[in-house]
Design a protein around this motif. Structure first.
Motif, PDB file in Angstrom:
ATOM      1  N   ALA A 111       1.144  -1.324  -0.173  1.00 38.00           N
ATOM      2  CA  ALA A 111      -0.445  -0.212  -0.053  1.00 38.00           C
ATOM      3  C   ALA A 111       0.986   0.937   0.227  1.00 38.00           C
ATOM      4  CB  ALA A 111      -0.977   0.040   1.441  1.00 38.00           C
ATOM      5  N   LEU A 112       1.968   1.008   0.570  1.00 39.62           N
ATOM      6  CA  LEU A 112       2.616   2.423   0.906  1.00 39.62           C
ATOM      7  C   LEU A 112       3.479   2.789  -0.709  1.00 39.62           C
ATOM      8  CD1 LEU A 112       4.344   4.066   2.726  1.00 39.62           C
ATOM      9  CD2 LEU A 112       5.405   3.134   3.044  1.00 39.62           C
ATOM     10  N   ALA A 113       3.955   1.911  -1.534  1.00 38.84           N
ATOM     11  CA  ALA A 113       4.669   2.067  -2.590  1.00 38.84           C
ATOM     12  C   ALA A 113       3.950   2.104  -3.851  1.00 38.84           C
ATOM     13  CB  ALA A 113       5.396   0.419  -2.493  1.00 38.84           C
ATOM     14  N   GLY A 114       2.298   1.460  -3.408  1.00 39.02           N
ATOM     15  CA  GLY A 114       0.932   1.745  -5.131  1.00 39.02           C
ATOM     16  C   GLY A 114       1.411  -0.113  -5.502  1.00 39.02           C
ATOM     17  N   ASP A 115       2.148  -0.721  -5.162  1.00 40.18           N
ATOM     18  CA  ASP A 115       2.495  -1.918  -5.548  1.00 40.18           C
ATOM     19  C   ASP A 115       1.162  -2.922  -5.818  1.00 40.18           C
ATOM     20  OD1 ASP A 115       5.044  -2.861  -6.440  1.00 40.18           O
ATOM     21  OD2 ASP A 115       5.224  -2.127  -4.216  1.00 40.18           O
ATOM     22  N   ASN A 116       0.182  -3.413  -6.986  1.00 38.64           N
ATOM     23  CA  ASN A 116      -0.799  -3.897  -6.738  1.00 38.64           C
ATOM     24  C   ASN A 116      -2.215  -3.155  -6.242  1.00 38.64           C
ATOM     25  OD1 ASN A 116       0.107  -6.188  -8.720  1.00 38.64           O
ATOM     26  ND2 ASN A 116       0.771  -7.577  -6.730  1.00 38.64           N
ATOM     27  N   VAL A 117      -2.127  -2.672  -6.051  1.00 43.54           N
ATOM     28  CA  VAL A 117      -3.567  -1.250  -5.148  1.00 43.54           C
ATOM     29  C   VAL A 117      -4.168  -1.074  -7.017  1.00 43.54           C
ATOM     30  CG1 VAL A 117      -4.430   0.326  -4.081  1.00 43.54           C
ATOM     31  CG2 VAL A 117      -1.536  -0.963  -3.268  1.00 43.54           C
TER      32      VAL A 117
ATOM     33  N   THR B 211      -4.931  -6.847  -9.793  1.00 42.71           N
ATOM     34  CA  THR B 211      -4.909  -5.494  -9.004  1.00 42.71           C
ATOM     35  C   THR B 211      -6.212  -5.674  -7.910  1.00 42.71           C
ATOM     36  OG1 THR B 211      -5.800  -4.159  -9.671  1.00 42.71           O
ATOM     37  CG2 THR B 211      -3.651  -4.318 -10.365  1.00 42.71           C
ATOM     38  N   PHE B 212      -5.924  -4.981  -7.000  1.00 38.55           N
ATOM     39  CA  PHE B 212      -6.998  -4.373  -5.659  1.00 38.55           C
ATOM     40  C   PHE B 212      -8.085  -4.101  -6.384  1.00 38.55           C
ATOM     41  CE2 PHE B 212      -8.384  -2.752  -1.871  1.00 38.55           C
ATOM     42  CZ  PHE B 212      -9.195  -3.676  -1.880  1.00 38.55           C
TER      43      PHE B 212
ATOM     44  N   HIS C 295      -9.755  -6.300  -9.064  1.00 40.56           N
ATOM     45  CA  HIS C 295     -10.651  -7.055  -8.368  1.00 40.56           C
ATOM     46  C   HIS C 295     -12.038  -6.718  -7.618  1.00 40.56           C
ATOM     47  CE1 HIS C 295     -11.929 -10.934  -6.562  1.00 40.56           C
ATOM     48  NE2 HIS C 295     -11.729 -10.155  -5.174  1.00 40.56           N
ATOM     49  N   LEU C 296     -11.942  -5.234  -7.172  1.00 41.34           N
ATOM     50  CA  LEU C 296     -13.166  -4.558  -6.814  1.00 41.34           C
ATOM     51  C   LEU C 296     -14.071  -4.147  -7.953  1.00 41.34           C
ATOM     52  CD1 LEU C 296     -11.920  -2.121  -4.310  1.00 41.34           C
ATOM     53  CD2 LEU C 296     -12.558  -4.673  -3.444  1.00 41.34           C
ATOM     54  N   GLU C 297     -13.382  -4.016  -9.119  1.00 39.56           N
ATOM     55  CA  GLU C 297     -14.474  -3.260  -9.951  1.00 39.56           C
ATOM     56  C   GLU C 297     -15.334  -4.988 -11.303  1.00 39.56           C
ATOM     57  OE1 GLU C 297     -12.414   0.116 -11.865  1.00 39.56           O
ATOM     58  OE2 GLU C 297     -11.401  -1.623 -12.505  1.00 39.56           O
ATOM     59  N   SER C 298     -14.474  -6.211 -10.687  1.00 39.08           N
ATOM     60  CA  SER C 298     -14.641  -7.062 -11.571  1.00 39.08           C
ATOM     61  C   SER C 298     -15.948  -8.434 -10.375  1.00 39.08           C
ATOM     62  CB  SER C 298     -13.386  -7.794 -12.617  1.00 39.08           C
ATOM     63  OG  SER C 298     -12.736  -8.146 -11.702  1.00 39.08           O
TER      64      SER C 298
END
Length: 444
Positions: free
Chosen positions: A191-197, A211-212, A215-218
């Motif tokens: 979350a800090l670096a923005g990886d896969n969020v 990405t996170f 997945h929320l969108e689909s």
């Protein structure tokens, strides 16, 4: 900031999801990163975060500060059980329930996840699955949340090792499936670096999943009306008494589940009287069909004695009425719930007197063991209860309907919410003890 048109917004589906995680697992940073990278925060909000971060000597904006206002409110003595965030992307609208991570706020996760279609359980990659992780998984299972995301955070602090992620995902998934969680999706993030969020990570090319945010969108949101038990709790009886509509009598409420059609045979509970739907008004206009979450006024062919608290259902799919309810509950009040406790039970729009006849067991979330016949439940306890109501209630099983299979218990003296209940939900329970409730006018 990306602008979403009214037409685009109305065409998107809505996902309600809740976040949970132990203290310092990075939940606030994840929420901040999600809002920032999806361009869901206003310019002045970002500028305020940048100023506050600079004042602390930080070179980059501390995105966790986007939720710091809520923590400040708690420090001032203002009680906020769950913080809600609303945002949208071109593909979907979201309501996020951000729940506290402390063990003593277990009840708050129950509140936040009770209406969620997805729960995000955050894990620190350095610590793996801990007791609080298991508690959150158990609550998600009890609440029958359809989708669970395991977000393995702080992957940057374990050098983005695939083996670390794989071991945590395997342990958690096995535990969750044992609890009966229907689906687990594990995503490695920082979350800090923005990886896969929001954006794919360049540091974890071994991960080929979404990405996170993707997945929320689909993730599928269940709106298959044909498999819902249609339920309309009556909130208000409308009789305008106008010259244009002298005989108008409508029954207003929000459809809790399923759909209703004009001409459909329905029954009114608890009386059991049957009739047909003569008309449905939605936003002042007649429609042929209405469905879940729409607020409507239903007109019936026959004059039936109907008042607030009654339930309109399809005659072919009516739930049973009963005065004896067995349920799993989470106690949310500071005062304990005891055997013999006189309460008000609110189910849908109906509130009746009730007595707690027995508390067969209390669940220990650490190891899922049962404490038989504890005699009482205290704040954050989850247990089995048996309740006798003064009047018959038409209740569904929580497994069939999270809306009409749930209820709350209320203190009749001051209106305090005591307990949240799920009808029929069960973990293995010991044999009941002999009922010794005093007969003093509340023993039904």
């Amino acid at each position: 900031m990306t602008t979403i048109t009214t037409e685009e917004l109305s065409a998107t589906t809505l996902l309600r999801f809740a976040t949970a995680g132990s203290v310092d697992d990075g939940k606030s940073t994840l929420v901040g990163r999600l809002l920032h990278d999806s361009k869901s925060i206003l310019t002045d909000q970002l500028e305020a975060v940048e100023r506050a971060s600079a004042g602390r000597g930080q070179g980059a904006p501390d995105l966790a500060l986007l939720t710091d206002g809520l923590r400040a409110e708690r420090e001032q003595g203002i009680t906020i059980d769950v913080a809600y965030r609303y945002f949208a992307t071109p593909r979907r609208r979201f309501i996020l329930a951000d729940t506290p991570g402390h063990v003593q706020y277990t009840r708050n996760m129950v509140t936040g996840a009770s209406t969620a279609e997805l729960t995000v359980i955050l894990v620190d990659a350095r610590n793996g699955v801990v007791e609080q992780t298991r508690r959150h998984a158990a609550i998600a299972a009890l609440l029958r949340v359809p989708h669970v995301v395991l977000a393995v955070n702080k992957m940057d602090l374990v050098e983005y090792q695939e083996s670390v992620f794989a071991a945590i995902a395997e342990e958690f998934t096995a535990y969750a499936l044992e609890l009966g969680v229907p689906e687990v999706t594990a995503i490695p993030i920082s979350a800090l670096a923005g990886d896969n969020v929001v954006d794919p990570s360049a540091n974890m090319d071994w991960y080929g999943g979404p990405t996170f945010l993707e997945h929320l969108e689909s993730v599928p949101v269940a709106h298959d009306l044909s498999h819902c038990h249609a339920r309309l709790p009556v909130q208000y009886v409308i009789r305008p008494q106008t010259a244009e509509h002298p005989d108008y009598r409508g029954y207003a409420g929000q459809i809790a589940a399923g759909s209703f059609r004009v001409g459909e045979q329905v029954s009114v509970l608890p009386s059991g009287r049957s009739t047909k739907i003569a008309g449905i008004d939605l936003l002042g206009k007649p429609v042929d069909i209405a469905w879940t979450t729409q607020s409507v006024t239903v007109l019936l062919e026959d004059d039936i004695d109907i008042s607030r608290g009654d339930l309109i259902v399809p005659s072919k799919d009516a739930p049973p009425t009963t005065q004896d309810i067995e349920a799993t509950v989470c106690h949310v009040a500071d005062a304990p719930l005891t055997v013999g406790h006189r309460v008000l039970l609110k189910h849908g729009t109906r509130t009746v007197k009730a007595i707690v006849k027995d508390i067969p067991s209390r669940l220990t979330l650490d190891d899922l063991s049962l404490h038989p016949h504890p005699g009482q439940l205290v704040a954050n306890d989850i247990g089995r209860v048996k309740i006798r109501t003064a009047e018959p209630l038409p209740v569904d099983s929580y497994a069939d309907s999270r809306r009409t299979g749930s209820f709350i218990l209320i203190d009749p003296n001051d209106g305090t919410t005591l307990t949240a209940g799920m009808v029929g939900e069960s973990f293995a329970s010991p044999e009941p003890v002999k009922d010794e409730t005093d007969d003093d006018g509340w023993d039904f």
